[in-house]
Motif scaffolding. Structure first.
Motif, mmCIF file in Angstrom:
data_model
loop_
_atom_site.group_PDB
_atom_site.id
_atom_site.type_symbol
_atom_site.label_atom_id
_atom_site.label_comp_id
_atom_site.label_asym_id
_atom_site.label_seq_id
_atom_site.Cartn_x
_atom_site.Cartn_y
_atom_site.Cartn_z
ATOM 1 N N ASN A 109 0.665 -29.777 2.169
ATOM 2 C CA ASN A 109 0.471 -29.869 0.727
ATOM 3 C C ASN A 109 1.734 -30.251 -0.037
ATOM 4 N N VAL A 110 2.847 -29.671 0.361
ATOM 5 C CA VAL A 110 4.079 -29.869 -0.399
ATOM 6 C C VAL A 110 5.219 -30.244 0.542
ATOM 7 N N MET A 111 5.905 -31.313 0.192
ATOM 8 C CA MET A 111 7.147 -31.667 0.883
ATOM 9 C C MET A 111 8.172 -32.059 -0.173
ATOM 10 N N GLY A 112 9.427 -31.836 0.144
ATOM 11 C CA GLY A 112 10.424 -32.144 -0.874
ATOM 12 C C GLY A 112 11.840 -32.043 -0.368
ATOM 13 N N TRP A 113 12.748 -31.993 -1.339
ATOM 14 C CA TRP A 113 14.183 -31.996 -1.038
ATOM 15 C C TRP A 113 14.922 -30.969 -1.893
ATOM 16 N N TYR A 114 15.887 -30.341 -1.283
ATOM 17 C CA TYR A 114 16.889 -29.534 -1.951
ATOM 18 C C TYR A 114 18.251 -30.115 -1.575
ATOM 19 N N ARG A 115 19.274 -29.686 -2.288
ATOM 20 C CA ARG A 115 20.611 -30.088 -1.898
ATOM 21 C C ARG A 115 21.577 -28.926 -2.059
ATOM 22 N N GLN A 116 22.630 -28.977 -1.265
ATOM 23 C CA GLN A 116 23.636 -27.927 -1.260
ATOM 24 C C GLN A 116 25.002 -28.577 -1.364
ATOM 25 N N ALA A 117 25.655 -28.412 -2.502
ATOM 26 C CA ALA A 117 27.006 -28.936 -2.685
ATOM 27 C C ALA A 117 28.020 -27.867 -2.290
ATOM 28 N N PRO A 118 29.220 -28.277 -1.905
ATOM 29 C CA PRO A 118 30.241 -27.310 -1.505
ATOM 30 C C PRO A 118 30.504 -26.291 -2.600
#
Length: 114
Positions: free
Chosen positions: A31-40
């Motif tokens: 149902n759901v796919m996506g992106w997260y991000r992690q900066a230093p």
């Protein structure tokens, strides 16, 4: 299902990258796919998601520059990133909401130089 993110790299400010998140099996029922991000030294940040039917949602700061899409025939979710800024530098993680805990890919590094 396993997720494999790719497409990161080093790009100059103003440039573009296209990230891919390939799943190990059909994503047609996810149902759901996506992106997260992690900066230093920063908290993880939501980027975007796409629903099974194709509807999308973005973090406000990225909706004008990023486009998420999914190709169910290729079992892949894409994140097209344009007009990149140094503050977009981060490890980008894709995710999928299947039954049970959220599944995560291994991350792909995006570095934007000024």
């Amino acid at each position: 299902v396993q997720l494999q993110a790719s497409g990161g790299g080093l790009v100059q400010a103003g440039g573009s990258l296209r990230l891919s998140c390939a799943a190990s099996r059909s994503i047609g029922t996810i149902n759901v796919m996506g992106w997260y991000r992690q900066a230093p030294e920063k908290q993880g940040e939501y980027v975007a998601l796409v629903l099974r039917g194709g509807s999308t949602n973005y973090a406000d700061s990225m909706k004008a520059r990023f486009t998420i899409s999914r190709d169910n025939t290729k079992n892949t979710v894409f994140l097209q990133m344009n007009s990149l800024k140094p503050e977009d530098t981060a490890v980008y993680y894709c995710f999928a909401d299947v039954f049970g805990p959220r599944l995560w890919g291994q991350g792909t590094q995006v570095t934007v130089s000024s």
